[in-house]
Motif scaffolding. Structure first.
Motif, PDB file in Angstrom:
ATOM      1  N   GLU A 106     -10.588 -41.647 -10.002  1.00  0.00           N
ATOM      2  CA  GLU A 106      -9.000 -41.597 -10.141  1.00  0.00           C
ATOM      3  C   GLU A 106      -8.522 -42.854 -10.413  1.00  0.00           C
ATOM      4  O   GLU A 106      -7.302 -43.321 -10.304  1.00  0.00           O
ATOM      5  N   HIS A 124      -4.628 -42.307  -1.991  1.00  0.00           N
ATOM      6  CA  HIS A 124      -4.873 -40.762  -2.406  1.00  0.00           C
ATOM      7  C   HIS A 124      -5.816 -40.376  -1.605  1.00  0.00           C
ATOM      8  O   HIS A 124      -6.991 -40.726  -1.302  1.00  0.00           O
ATOM      9  N   HIS A 183      -6.677 -36.044   0.744  1.00  0.00           N
ATOM     10  CA  HIS A 183      -6.568 -34.638   0.969  1.00  0.00           C
ATOM     11  C   HIS A 183      -6.269 -34.164   2.197  1.00  0.00           C
ATOM     12  O   HIS A 183      -7.250 -33.197   2.684  1.00  0.00           O
ATOM     13  N   HIS A 207      -4.097 -29.979  -5.076  1.00  0.00           N
ATOM     14  CA  HIS A 207      -5.110 -31.081  -5.054  1.00  0.00           C
ATOM     15  C   HIS A 207      -4.797 -31.882  -3.739  1.00  0.00           C
ATOM     16  O   HIS A 207      -5.560 -31.743  -2.847  1.00  0.00           O
TER      17      HIS A 207
HETATM   18 ZN   LIG Z   1      -8.425 -36.024  -4.662  1.00  0.00          ZN
END
Ligand SMILES: [Zn+2]
Length: 212
Positions: free
Chosen positions: A76, A95, A97, A158
């Motif tokens: 990413e 970032h 989850h 996501h």
């Molecule tokens: Zn991710």
């Protein structure tokens, strides 16, 4: 090692993400801005709970690795660099989850109801970006219209993305975002939260210095 304390900070914050269950296996990525066009980012294919300072990648604004260390930068990387390009004030991007926030991202439900004062102070409104495939240019494109006005964004189907004027501030916003998502879930199970009056919500956002 050059930038030793910054490298260590990414390891510490990565470890917190992992310990709190905000990432599974090798998921998630963190970065920080060292200078206008110089960044450190976490490696691909490594658990964020088990990183060491020498694994961090030194990259420039085009994503070129400045020092080879046997690791690849996070897939990413383009997403992180796009955040720094659009937000000159940002010095940290996270970032992850986290399960409750990611549930809202999967349902494509934004966390915009002004039911929680703390969230208005720390994050303002949390929108959902359109879907973009992970690790591709679709994702930076998807967040582009939102990132100038928001410090926390849900990524459709996501996960979540947060920014801060320090890497630690970006990390804390990820904690606040997940906490907010959980409270919204609980409030929904009780029939829904009661929104604060618009003037109060606006005043809190302003007090927190939120761009949205
Ligand atoms: Zn991710």
């Amino acid at each position: 090692m050059e930038y030793g304390s910054e490298r260590k900070l990414l390891c510490t914050l990565g470890s917190r993400l992992w310990q709190r269950g905000f990432v599974a296996a090798n998921d998630g990525n963190l970065s920080l801005r060292l200078a206008e066009n110089l960044f450190l980012i976490t490696p691909a294919g490594v658990s964020k709970g088990f990183m060491t300072p020498e694994m961090m990648l030194l990259v420039d604004e085009r994503g070129q690795v400045r020092e080879e260390n046997g690791y690849r930068p996070s897939s990413e990387l383009a997403l992180h660099l796009h955040c720094y390009r659009l937000r000159p004030d940002a010095r940290g991007v996270v970032h992850a989850h986290p399960p409750a926030a990611t549930a809202f991202a999967c349902a494509r439900i934004p966390l915009t109801a002004p039911i929680l004062g703390e969230t208005l102070l720390s994050l303002g409104e949390i929108p959902v970006a359109p879907y973009g495939r992970t690790g591709t240019d679709e994702l930076p494109r998807a967040i582009a219209p939102l990132v100038s006005r928001h410090n926390g964004i849900l990524l459709s189907n996501h996960g979540a993305l947060t920014l801060g004027d320090t890497p630690t501030a970006a990390y804390y916003r990820m904690e606040s975002l997940e906490h907010t998502a959980l409270i919204h879930l609980y409030a929904r199970s009780l029939g829904g939260g009661v929104p604060l009056p618009q003037e109060e919500a606006d005043a809190l956002r302003l007090l927190g210095g939120q761009p949205g």
